[in-house]
Design a protein around this motif. Sequence first.
Motif, PDB file in Angstrom:
ATOM      1  N   ARG A 207       0.841  -1.196   0.000  1.00 58.40           N
ATOM      2  CA  ARG A 207       0.000   0.000   0.000  1.00 58.40           C
ATOM      3  C   ARG A 207       0.876   1.246   0.000  1.00 58.40           C
TER       4      ARG A 207
ATOM      5  N   ARG B  35      -2.354   7.512   8.069  1.00 59.65           N
ATOM      6  CA  ARG B  35      -2.785   6.120   8.109  1.00 59.65           C
ATOM      7  C   ARG B  35      -3.651   5.812   6.890  1.00 59.65           C
ATOM      8  N   LEU B  36      -3.787   4.541   6.553  1.00 64.03           N
ATOM      9  CA  LEU B  36      -4.630   4.160   5.421  1.00 64.03           C
ATOM     10  C   LEU B  36      -6.030   4.729   5.618  1.00 64.03           C
TER      11      LEU B  36
ATOM     12  N   PRO C  40      -7.791   1.651   2.732  1.00 68.03           N
ATOM     13  CA  PRO C  40      -7.579   0.269   3.159  1.00 68.03           C
ATOM     14  C   PRO C  40      -8.317  -0.699   2.238  1.00 68.03           C
ATOM     15  N   ASP C  41      -7.793  -1.911   2.112  1.00 67.82           N
ATOM     16  CA  ASP C  41      -8.443  -2.918   1.269  1.00 67.82           C
ATOM     17  C   ASP C  41      -9.760  -3.391   1.852  1.00 67.82           C
TER      18      ASP C  41
ATOM     19  N   GLN D 280     -10.278  -2.696   9.078  1.00 67.84           N
ATOM     20  CA  GLN D 280      -9.011  -2.701   9.802  1.00 67.84           C
ATOM     21  C   GLN D 280      -9.236  -2.950  11.300  1.00 67.84           C
TER      22      GLN D 280
ATOM     23  N   SER E 221      -3.962  -4.741  12.217  1.00 67.11           N
ATOM     24  CA  SER E 221      -3.622  -4.382  10.840  1.00 67.11           C
ATOM     25  C   SER E 221      -3.081  -2.959  10.728  1.00 67.11           C
ATOM     26  N   THR E 222      -3.655  -2.022  11.486  1.00 64.81           N
ATOM     27  CA  THR E 222      -3.109  -0.662  11.436  1.00 64.81           C
ATOM     28  C   THR E 222      -1.742  -0.622  12.110  1.00 64.81           C
TER      29      THR E 222
ATOM     30  N   GLU F 191     -11.073   5.258   7.998  1.00 65.94           N
ATOM     31  CA  GLU F 191     -10.014   4.250   8.060  1.00 65.94           C
ATOM     32  C   GLU F 191     -10.563   2.824   8.111  1.00 65.94           C
TER      33      GLU F 191
END
Length: 304
Positions: A59, A107-108, A116-117, A120, A124-125, A211
Amino acid sequence: MLRKIKTAAVTTLCCTVLGAGVAGCDGDAMENWDPMAPATRTAQAAPISGTKKIEVAGRSVNVSCSGDPEKGRPVIVLMHGAGDGLDKLAAVQKTLSKQNRVCSYDRLGSGGSDQPDGPQSFSSTGKILTGVLDRVAGDNPVVLAGHSLGGLIAARYAPDHKDRVKGLVLLDATPPTMLDDIKKSIPESAKGPAAELRAQNLAVFQGQNPEKLAVADGEVRSAGNIPVEVIKHGKPYLKAIPEYGSRLEKAWAVGQRKWLGLSSAAKLSTAANSGHYIYVDEPGVAVQAIERVTAQAARQAHGE
């Protein structure tokens, strides 16, 4: 998707719990929300100067670094609240970088980083944070300084990464049991705006945020004897929330004290003239705390 609540009370709590991008904090923010490979350390990589994108676990993560690296001295990593980004921390980063190596990252789902995919968790974060630290700090120790949700994430991360996290500064960090605090402070029987505020925040904690991060309650675990400074807001503005404000303000204060369990060397203080954004309202308070913790971490690293 929850509809927006535009009362000042709702705006206050939403901003306080997770950050400026939480429901009701900036008009159409809630309407625009989406519902809800390990990296290795690269100590030899060229130091990042300015803002750039790095790849972490496949990512793209937006990172900003400034200040001169110093072998063995802690790298300060600033962590923003939900709905914010590294740009919000730029002024504090600039001040700190006069004498320290300082980095921040989105952050994603925030700022200039990838989405993010999927959903989260703290795990994962945390993996993204590990990848960022691998790149910006290498084998150097780090001090994490987090605001709001960023503080909560930092506090959850540190006990599992004692090898590298050598200090923490929590700036009005989201309390460790905020989900339960909201449920108890605003009962299910509440009506009107308070009921909608309750439902809205429960959804946020379940992952309906930019997020896609599910924010679970948990016990405070020890990160050892590292220096930790917990700073809470001094302006009791949560009391402005009709009927339930005093409960929420008390729960927040109790939550800040719970973070003292992170370390035998933890200290709690109050930024008397600050609302939730301590590093904006009283930047000197934030900067001095981060510099103190960094200096203490450096001394510990050298066995002093």
